[in-house]
Design an enzyme around this catalytic site. Structure first.
Site, PDB file in Angstrom:
ATOM      1  N   ASP A   1      39.119  45.901  40.298  1.00  0.00           N
ATOM      2  CA  ASP A   1      38.007  45.199  40.580  1.00  0.00           C
ATOM      3  C   ASP A   1      38.660  43.627  39.271  1.00  0.00           C
ATOM      4  O   ASP A   1      39.625  43.762  38.702  1.00  0.00           O
ATOM      5  CB  ASP A   1      36.732  45.142  39.773  1.00  0.00           C
ATOM      6  N   HIS A   2      37.580  42.781  39.837  1.00  0.00           N
ATOM      7  CA  HIS A   2      37.889  41.279  39.671  1.00  0.00           C
ATOM      8  C   HIS A   2      38.294  40.967  38.049  1.00  0.00           C
ATOM      9  O   HIS A   2      37.197  41.356  37.154  1.00  0.00           O
ATOM     10  CB  HIS A   2      36.747  40.582  39.917  1.00  0.00           C
TER      11      HIS A   2
END
Length: 339
Positions: free
Chosen positions: A165-166
């Site tokens: 994820d980011h």
């Protein structure tokens, strides 16, 4: 997504996924970070609107039909894109409903309630998995070898691409399991994170880690194989411009109703409506009555677009106040009152 789930009809989400996939590929998108297979059982969680609610069975069925809708017969086809189920795993169970937080959960609840929707998406053929920002019983997902290798790869047989994820890899420092970026990159690559989203730690740290012997060439080879494999599965080796159309075919107005599949969106909205009991024959509303819409969303075109609206235009939203004024002809006494 919450409205789609409220229909209790997976074909609603399937239709939405199919049309949004067509729109996405028209913009040159090859892979989408969806479906969201997280259960949402804490109303404080800020990402509840991105998923499909609290029921394990329903979320599982929606996750699998969405994967098939996006990928079609093959993600290599020009009219399909690759799905990437998220956020693996248990992201909706973070303590206090706070993003990036810890998850403390028993194996029984994990396997019976929270894991099945992800598994359903994997069995449906999802080409990708986005790995969550949260920790699971003390170990962050992006450094969790049990989650990524024992469960995902070995038990479930997943053979696709894993993407953090980011900024989730650099977040290992804030989780307290890595002292610096070098150690964060080492933990992630050895846990089985193939691609890093947003942070640059892999490019910066992996060469030095390999030279020092802290990671093996096979660790990098495993990740590269999956990245290239996903591109192959999406047909990009055969045609890297597979989903990029010709300039002369671009629509004159990319925001035109026909371009945005408004008719299909309206049909989905109708099928998602939640009907309430008509207590004391309140409905139909009388045109002579005074109707009060109470709350901050009565006339809020930006909020009407929902989360992750990206390049959406508020001017194309129809607020509840505007919609009722348009439908109840002559009812000039509809007023929106903020709370």
């Amino acid at each position: 997504p919450i409205a789609e789930a409220a229909s209790f009809d997976p074909s609603v989400a399937e239709t939405a996924a199919r049309w949004s996939g067509i729109e996405a590929k028209a913009g040159g998108v090859n892979l989408t970070f969806t479906p969201v297979a997280d259960l949402a059982r804490d109303p404080r969680w800020g990402r509840t609107s991105e998923g499909f609610g609290e029921d394990t069975y329903l979320v599982s069925r929606i996750a699998e039909v969405m994967v098939r809708a996006f990928q079609g017969a093959s993600p290599a086809n020009a009219d399909s894109i690759m799905a990437s189920v998220k956020h693996f795993a248990l992201y909706g169970a973070v303590e206090g409903g706070r993003d990036y937080n810890v998850v403390d959960m028993s194996p029984v609840k994990m396997y019976q309630d929270y894991l099945p929707p992800y598994h359903a998406a994997i069995k449906a053929g999802s080409g990708g998995v986005m790995v969550a920002l949260n920790s699971i019983n003390g170990v962050p997902a992006t450094a969790n070898t049990w989650l990524m290798n024992d469960l995902l790869r070995k038990d479930w047989g997943f053979k696709g691409l894993t993407v953090s994820d980011h900024g989730a890899i650099v977040e290992l420092i804030k989780h307290g399991v890595a002292k610096d970026g070098r150690e964060a990159a080492k933990l992630a690559i050895k846990a089985g994170i193939d691609m890093s989203m947003n942070d640059s730690l892999y490019g910066k740290e992996l060469p030095g880690l390999l030279k020092s012997g802290e990671i093996q060439q096979s660790d990098i080879d495993n990740a590269v194989r999956e990245v290239l494999g996903a591109k192959y599965d999406m047909g990009l080796f055969k045609d890297p411009y597979l989903r990029i159309g010709k300039a002369e075919d671009d629509p004159a107005d990319t925001y035109a109703d026909s371009r945005l599949h408004r008719a299909e969106a309206r049909d989905i909205a109708r099928r998602s409506l939640v009907l309430l009991k008509n207590h004391n024959d309140t409905l139909p509303l009388k045109k002579s009555a005074t109707i009060a819409l109470v709350g901050p969303l009565a006339k809020a075109p930006i909020d009407m677009m929902g989360s992750w609206a990206a390049a959406g235009r508020p001017a194309q939203s129809v607020t509840l106040l505007d919609g009722m004024n348009a439908v109840i002809v002559g009812a000039s006494n509809i007023v929106g009152r903020p709370m």
